[in-house]
Design a protein around this motif. Structure first.
Motif, PDB file in Angstrom:
ATOM      1  N   ARG A   1      -9.341  -4.908  -6.547  1.00 22.86           N
ATOM      2  CA  ARG A   1     -10.629  -4.219  -6.712  1.00 22.86           C
ATOM      3  C   ARG A   1     -11.031  -3.508  -5.425  1.00 22.86           C
ATOM      4  O   ARG A   1     -11.485  -2.358  -5.446  1.00 22.86           O
ATOM      5  CB  ARG A   1     -11.707  -5.212  -7.132  1.00 22.86           C
ATOM      6  CG  ARG A   1     -13.074  -4.542  -7.377  1.00 22.86           C
ATOM      7  CD  ARG A   1     -14.133  -5.546  -7.782  1.00 22.86           C
ATOM      8  NE  ARG A   1     -13.845  -6.120  -9.082  1.00 22.86           N
ATOM      9  CZ  ARG A   1     -13.493  -7.391  -9.292  1.00 22.86           C
ATOM     10  NH1 ARG A   1     -13.402  -8.225  -8.254  1.00 22.86           N
ATOM     11  NH2 ARG A   1     -13.256  -7.823 -10.503  1.00 22.86           N
ATOM     12  N   ILE A   2     -10.860  -4.182  -4.292  1.00 21.24           N
ATOM     13  CA  ILE A   2     -11.194  -3.576  -3.007  1.00 21.24           C
ATOM     14  C   ILE A   2     -10.347  -2.332  -2.765  1.00 21.24           C
ATOM     15  O   ILE A   2     -10.857  -1.285  -2.317  1.00 21.24           O
ATOM     16  CB  ILE A   2     -10.997  -4.597  -1.874  1.00 21.24           C
ATOM     17  CG1 ILE A   2     -12.043  -5.722  -1.981  1.00 21.24           C
ATOM     18  CG2 ILE A   2     -11.102  -3.927  -0.508  1.00 21.24           C
ATOM     19  CD1 ILE A   2     -11.790  -6.884  -1.046  1.00 21.24           C
ATOM     20  N   ILE A   3      -9.060  -2.421  -3.062  1.00 22.15           N
ATOM     21  CA  ILE A   3      -8.172  -1.269  -2.869  1.00 22.15           C
ATOM     22  C   ILE A   3      -8.573  -0.108  -3.763  1.00 22.15           C
ATOM     23  O   ILE A   3      -8.626   1.051  -3.344  1.00 22.15           O
ATOM     24  CB  ILE A   3      -6.710  -1.675  -3.123  1.00 22.15           C
ATOM     25  CG1 ILE A   3      -6.256  -2.663  -2.037  1.00 22.15           C
ATOM     26  CG2 ILE A   3      -5.806  -0.460  -3.141  1.00 22.15           C
ATOM     27  CD1 ILE A   3      -4.884  -3.254  -2.308  1.00 22.15           C
TER      28      ILE A   3
ATOM     29  N   GLU B   1     -11.496   0.538  -5.102  1.00 23.66           N
ATOM     30  CA  GLU B   1     -12.783   1.107  -4.686  1.00 23.66           C
ATOM     31  C   GLU B   1     -12.623   1.972  -3.441  1.00 23.66           C
ATOM     32  O   GLU B   1     -13.305   2.998  -3.302  1.00 23.66           O
ATOM     33  CB  GLU B   1     -13.779  -0.020  -4.428  1.00 23.66           C
ATOM     34  CG  GLU B   1     -14.233  -0.739  -5.693  1.00 23.66           C
ATOM     35  CD  GLU B   1     -15.104  -1.932  -5.412  1.00 23.66           C
ATOM     36  OE1 GLU B   1     -15.234  -2.313  -4.222  1.00 23.66           O
ATOM     37  OE2 GLU B   1     -15.639  -2.523  -6.378  1.00 23.66           O
ATOM     38  N   SER B   2     -11.729   1.598  -2.545  1.00 19.84           N
ATOM     39  CA  SER B   2     -11.547   2.377  -1.317  1.00 19.84           C
ATOM     40  C   SER B   2     -10.817   3.676  -1.566  1.00 19.84           C
ATOM     41  O   SER B   2     -10.810   4.568  -0.705  1.00 19.84           O
ATOM     42  CB  SER B   2     -10.769   1.549  -0.283  1.00 19.84           C
ATOM     43  OG  SER B   2      -9.439   1.330  -0.732  1.00 19.84           O
ATOM     44  N   ASN B   3     -10.203   3.830  -2.734  1.00 17.71           N
ATOM     45  CA  ASN B   3      -9.469   5.056  -3.043  1.00 17.71           C
ATOM     46  C   ASN B   3     -10.166   5.906  -4.090  1.00 17.71           C
ATOM     47  O   ASN B   3      -9.566   6.858  -4.611  1.00 17.71           O
ATOM     48  CB  ASN B   3      -8.049   4.689  -3.506  1.00 17.71           C
ATOM     49  CG  ASN B   3      -7.148   4.302  -2.375  1.00 17.71           C
ATOM     50  OD1 ASN B   3      -6.484   5.134  -1.779  1.00 17.71           O
ATOM     51  ND2 ASN B   3      -7.117   3.010  -2.065  1.00 17.71           N
TER      52      ASN B   3
ATOM     53  N   ASP C   1      -9.507  -9.667  -6.734  1.00 16.57           N
ATOM     54  CA  ASP C   1     -10.451  -9.197  -5.714  1.00 16.57           C
ATOM     55  C   ASP C   1      -9.775  -8.207  -4.765  1.00 16.57           C
ATOM     56  O   ASP C   1     -10.370  -7.189  -4.386  1.00 16.57           O
ATOM     57  CB  ASP C   1     -11.017 -10.384  -4.936  1.00 16.57           C
ATOM     58  CG  ASP C   1     -11.990 -11.222  -5.769  1.00 16.57           C
ATOM     59  OD1 ASP C   1     -12.447 -10.726  -6.816  1.00 16.57           O
ATOM     60  OD2 ASP C   1     -12.263 -12.369  -5.369  1.00 16.57           O
ATOM     61  N   HIS C   2      -8.544  -8.479  -4.361  1.00 16.21           N
ATOM     62  CA  HIS C   2      -7.818  -7.565  -3.479  1.00 16.21           C
ATOM     63  C   HIS C   2      -7.588  -6.216  -4.161  1.00 16.21           C
ATOM     64  O   HIS C   2      -7.764  -5.155  -3.554  1.00 16.21           O
ATOM     65  CB  HIS C   2      -6.478  -8.170  -3.075  1.00 16.21           C
ATOM     66  CG  HIS C   2      -6.530  -9.037  -1.855  1.00 16.21           C
ATOM     67  ND1 HIS C   2      -7.025 -10.316  -1.893  1.00 16.21           N
ATOM     68  CD2 HIS C   2      -6.175  -8.793  -0.567  1.00 16.21           C
ATOM     69  CE1 HIS C   2      -6.955 -10.840  -0.668  1.00 16.21           C
ATOM     70  NE2 HIS C   2      -6.447  -9.940   0.143  1.00 16.21           N
TER      71      HIS C   2
ATOM     72  N   TYR D   1      -1.042  -7.828   0.775  1.00 14.14           N
ATOM     73  CA  TYR D   1      -1.405  -9.093   0.127  1.00 14.14           C
ATOM     74  C   TYR D   1      -0.137  -9.839  -0.248  1.00 14.14           C
ATOM     75  O   TYR D   1       0.830  -9.258  -0.748  1.00 14.14           O
ATOM     76  CB  TYR D   1      -2.249  -8.845  -1.128  1.00 14.14           C
ATOM     77  CG  TYR D   1      -2.534 -10.111  -1.915  1.00 14.14           C
ATOM     78  CD1 TYR D   1      -3.497 -11.025  -1.482  1.00 14.14           C
ATOM     79  CD2 TYR D   1      -1.831 -10.398  -3.083  1.00 14.14           C
ATOM     80  CE1 TYR D   1      -3.760 -12.188  -2.197  1.00 14.14           C
ATOM     81  CE2 TYR D   1      -2.086 -11.560  -3.804  1.00 14.14           C
ATOM     82  CZ  TYR D   1      -3.051 -12.454  -3.345  1.00 14.14           C
ATOM     83  OH  TYR D   1      -3.299 -13.607  -4.045  1.00 14.14           O
TER      84      TYR D   1
ATOM     85  N   GLU E   1      -8.184 -14.275  -6.543  1.00 11.58           N
ATOM     86  CA  GLU E   1      -7.979 -13.701  -5.212  1.00 11.58           C
ATOM     87  C   GLU E   1      -7.213 -12.387  -5.317  1.00 11.58           C
ATOM     88  O   GLU E   1      -7.547 -11.400  -4.646  1.00 11.58           O
ATOM     89  CB  GLU E   1      -7.202 -14.704  -4.352  1.00 11.58           C
ATOM     90  CG  GLU E   1      -6.940 -14.254  -2.928  1.00 11.58           C
ATOM     91  CD  GLU E   1      -6.155 -15.292  -2.151  1.00 11.58           C
ATOM     92  OE1 GLU E   1      -6.778 -16.103  -1.442  1.00 11.58           O
ATOM     93  OE2 GLU E   1      -4.911 -15.307  -2.283  1.00 11.58           O
TER      94      GLU E   1
ATOM     95  N   ASP F   1       0.820  -1.213   0.000  1.00 13.74           N
ATOM     96  CA  ASP F   1       0.000   0.000   0.000  1.00 13.74           C
ATOM     97  C   ASP F   1       0.855   1.266   0.000  1.00 13.74           C
ATOM     98  O   ASP F   1       2.090   1.202  -0.051  1.00 13.74           O
ATOM     99  CB  ASP F   1      -1.010  -0.020   1.156  1.00 13.74           C
ATOM    100  CG  ASP F   1      -0.373   0.194   2.527  1.00 13.74           C
ATOM    101  OD1 ASP F   1       0.836   0.510   2.596  1.00 13.74           O
ATOM    102  OD2 ASP F   1      -1.090   0.038   3.533  1.00 13.74           O
TER     103      ASP F   1
END
Length: 271
Positions: A264-266, A268-270, A261-262, A245, A258, A238
């Motif tokens: 994508r989450i990162i 979306e959070s930014n 997905d990680h 990860y 997997e 990060d």
């Protein structure tokens, strides 16, 4: 059997653990140590032979087989040569697990002597260490140093070329499965900066790769040691240089879903 064997990368995996993971019950004294040692030496000879290197290459170019299928038949040949074929399944298990039965034999089989797979000490949440690297143009630097502070630049994808997994002078399998040239990939272990850069340039050329590549300095192989990346691993780091990860093999493969997905989450959070 290398990375895909049940014991790979598990330094504390005992013989008892191994027996519990298999359906074939094998007494620890089934094959004497002296005989197992001879069988392992013979297996190495066959693996290096022109006949089996050719079979490895042909299997790796097939959609229905792999070099592991060839190893399976090769080990059966060893069993037959030592007249243990009437107890084939039990003898195979003893041969494949010889270094768990007798740990002092671990320097004989290629798949234990040259298997550098470990989980390492770097854990999720740790601040990742800077390591010295060399760019393909020969310039030295520090991985993660000098990067701008914007998040997306910090997570740019980057290859780090480390030790060869199946070097011709260590553990050859003559694989051509993913080679664009359709020819077996054959390189000796890289031991100098110049050798490692030369192989990297071949890789860029053959795969037409545009992603940045740097090399782990071969005098220490520090990146491989700190990140436990042999033979392949994927990380997500990060903006604060924390490991978020660390890909782990599952059923001999890295699970890209997997990873996606990680990411994508990162992302979306930014947003």
């Amino acid at each position: 059997m290398g990375m895909v064997h049940v014991t790979s990368g598990r330094a504390n995996f005992t013989y008892d653990d191994l027996i519990k993971s298999n359906s074939v019950p094998v007494p620890q004294s089934f094959i004497p140590k002296s005989l197992l040692k001879q069988m392992l030496v013979r297996e190495n000879e066959l693996r290096l032979s022109d006949e089996y290197q050719k079979q490895f290459s042909e299997a790796e170019q097939s959609s229905s087989s792999s070099w592991l299928d060839v190893v399976n038949e090769l080990q059966k040949q060893v069993i037959r040569e030592f007249h243990l074929d009437e107890e084939m399944d039990a003898a195979l298990l003893c041969l494949r697990c010889a270094t768990q039965i007798y740990p002092d034999l671990k320097e004989i089989p290629f798949y234990t002597k040259y298997n550098r797979a470990t989980d390492g000490n770097l854990q999720i949440g740790d601040i990742v260490p800077n390591v010295p690297i060399v760019q393909v143009d020969g310039k030295e630097g520090q991985l993660f140093d000098g990067l701008k502070s914007t998040y997306y630049e910090l997570i740019n994808f980057r290859f780090v070329y480390i030790l060869e997994a199946h070097a011709q002078d260590e553990w050859p399998i003559s694989s051509a499965r993913w080679s664009p040239t359709q020819m077996p990939i054959k390189y000796n272990q890289t031991r100098t900066v110049e050798e490692r850069i030369a192989v990297t340039r071949d890789f860029i050329r053959d795969f037409n790769l545009e992603m940045p590549i740097v090399i782990d300095k071969p005098d220490e192989n520090l990146f491989e040691k700190l990140y436990s990346s042999w033979p392949v691993r994927i990380y997500i780091i990060d903006k604060d240089h924390r490991l978020v990860y660390k890909a782990q093999p599952s059923e001999t493969m890295l699970e890209l879903r997997e990873l996606i997905d990680h990411l994508r989450i990162i992302a979306e959070s930014n947003e």
